[in-house]
Design an enzyme around this catalytic site. Structure first.
Site, PDB file in Angstrom:
ATOM      1  N   ASP A   1      34.895  35.292  30.397  1.00 26.42           N
ATOM      2  CA  ASP A   1      33.738  36.160  30.198  1.00 26.42           C
ATOM      3  C   ASP A   1      34.138  37.398  30.240  1.00 26.42           C
ATOM      4  O   ASP A   1      33.528  38.469  30.304  1.00 26.42           O
ATOM      5  CB  ASP A   1      32.619  35.479  31.110  1.00 26.42           C
ATOM      6  CG  ASP A   1      33.008  35.829  32.457  1.00 26.42           C
ATOM      7  OD1 ASP A   1      34.124  36.038  32.917  1.00 26.42           O
ATOM      8  OD2 ASP A   1      32.156  35.177  33.554  1.00 26.42           O
TER       9      ASP A   1
ATOM     10  N   LYS B   1      35.813  26.564  32.860  1.00 28.66           N
ATOM     11  CA  LYS B   1      36.055  27.490  33.979  1.00 28.66           C
ATOM     12  C   LYS B   1      34.664  27.887  34.842  1.00 28.66           C
ATOM     13  O   LYS B   1      33.709  28.230  34.155  1.00 28.66           O
ATOM     14  CB  LYS B   1      36.956  28.489  33.806  1.00 28.66           C
ATOM     15  CG  LYS B   1      37.374  29.195  35.186  1.00 28.66           C
ATOM     16  CD  LYS B   1      38.204  30.273  35.132  1.00 28.66           C
ATOM     17  CE  LYS B   1      38.052  31.444  34.513  1.00 28.66           C
ATOM     18  NZ  LYS B   1      37.075  32.395  35.193  1.00 28.66           N
TER      19      LYS B   1
ATOM     20  N   GLU C   1      41.852  34.725  42.265  1.00 23.53           N
ATOM     21  CA  GLU C   1      41.678  36.076  41.626  1.00 23.53           C
ATOM     22  C   GLU C   1      41.706  36.971  42.734  1.00 23.53           C
ATOM     23  O   GLU C   1      40.943  36.974  43.647  1.00 23.53           O
ATOM     24  CB  GLU C   1      40.793  36.468  40.933  1.00 23.53           C
ATOM     25  CG  GLU C   1      40.709  37.693  40.319  1.00 23.53           C
ATOM     26  CD  GLU C   1      39.595  37.936  39.061  1.00 23.53           C
ATOM     27  OE1 GLU C   1      38.863  37.161  38.368  1.00 23.53           O
ATOM     28  OE2 GLU C   1      39.569  39.162  38.814  1.00 23.53           O
TER      29      GLU C   1
HETATM   30  O1  KIV Z   1      37.170  36.158  32.186  1.00 23.96           O
HETATM   31  C1  KIV Z   1      38.286  36.311  32.472  1.00 23.96           C
HETATM   32  O2  KIV Z   1      39.184  36.617  31.613  1.00 23.96           O
HETATM   33  C2  KIV Z   1      38.888  35.602  33.819  1.00 23.96           C
HETATM   34  C3  KIV Z   1      40.260  35.753  33.904  1.00 23.96           C
HETATM   35  C4  KIV Z   1      40.591  37.193  34.453  1.00 23.96           C
HETATM   36  C5  KIV Z   1      40.579  34.941  34.786  1.00 23.96           C
HETATM   37  O3  KIV Z   1      38.083  35.071  34.470  1.00 23.96           O
END
Ligand code: KIV
Length: 283
Positions: A66, A135, A200
């Site tokens: 996202d 995710k 993160e």
């Molecule tokens: O949205 C994204 O790109 C992420 C990564 C930075 C892990 O969640």
């Protein structure tokens, strides 16, 4: 790019001195890389050409993050991305990828809705995009949601530490240092059935400690070298990011300069009557 050139670009034969054949990365294979002691590489992609190039280059996992809210859409946070938008982008990525595991972010606030709505949204992602997993930001508070998705056959990569969808609650994009809370989040997500976990902006020593306590792989971003793998936003890696670049990102190329230079030369050639030249001219 034509269909033919794409097929050639993804030649899996291993012939002619190319890399050996590479099969499809699956969720169990990805999770098993930790036990095999192999570091995992992951990058973001939001469209067909980038996804095809990353896949061809050999990355283990591709995340339709996202982060596209900032990187592609020009928003200030990840919050505006809708389910339909992420599905639209994930479809392009899903069509391009032949080898890597493709994971799609659950957009805000789906990870916090009831299990039925989350399964419905994640189900749409898997049905409509050819991608293999979702995710979901969160740990202990989202354990029931993770368990419900896994029970429905939807693989979940958890996301612990700095959770950008909670930026307002966290007061900014800051390192997360509450060791007890982060350990509890990581354990809860693993116990709920997550097959891997993004960590993160966690101090390197704590990320290493979490990594050692989990059987599932940790994929770090701003979490040091002790994680089982690393993920970066591809635009940061390629020097394409137009705004702020976090300190933990490393630019392996300067495509911003390459692009502005190429476009500048094109504009000059058009202005000077040098383009199109003889080679580009047909009767
Ligand atoms: O949205 C994204 O790109 C992420 C990564 C930075 C892990 O969640």
């Amino acid at each position: 790019m034509s269909g033919d050139s794409h097929a050639a670009g993804n030649d899996d034969s291993g012939a002619g001195g190319k890399r050996p054949p590479r099969g499809r990365m699956t969720v169990p294979k990805f999770a098993g890389l930790k036990a095999a002691g192999r570091k995992i590489s992951m990058l973001t992609a939001y469209d067909y050409p980038f996804a095809a190039l990353l896949d061809e280059a050999g990355v283990d996992g591709i995340l339709v993050g996202d982060s596209m809210s900032m990187v592609v859409q020009g928003h200030a946070t990840t919050l505006p991305v809708t389910l339909d938008e992420i599905i639209y982008h994930a479809e392009m990525v899903g069509r391009a990828v032949k080898h890597a595991l493709v994971v799609v972010d659950m957009p805000f606030p789906y990870g916090n809705l009831g299990p039925y709505q989350v399964i419905e949204a994640a189900g749409r992602i898997l049905k409509e995009t050819r991608c293999q997993a979702v995710k979901l930001e969160g740990g202990a508070a989202q354990a029931d949601i993770i368990a419900a998705l896994v029970a429905a056959g939807i693989p979940v990569m958890a996301h612990v530490g700095l959770r950008p969808q909670s930026v307002h609650q966290l007061g900014g994009y800051k390192m997360q240092r509450d060791e007890a809370a982060l350990l509890a989040d990581a354990k809860a997500a693993e116990d709920a059935g997550a097959f891997a976990m993004v960590l993160e902006c966690v101090p390197a020593s704590l990320a290493e400690k979490i990594t050692k306590q989990l059987a599932i792989p940790t994929i770090g971003i701003g979490a040091g070298p002790g994680c089982d793998g690393q993920v970066l936003v591809t635009h940061d890696l390629l020097g394409l990011t137009t705004g702020y670049v976090p300190r933990f990102a490393k630019a392996y190329a300067d495509l911003k300069t390459t692009i502005t230079d190429a476009v500048g030369r094109y504009c000059a050639d058009v202005a000077n009557g040098k383009f199109p030249g003889v080679e580009q001219t047909m009767e």
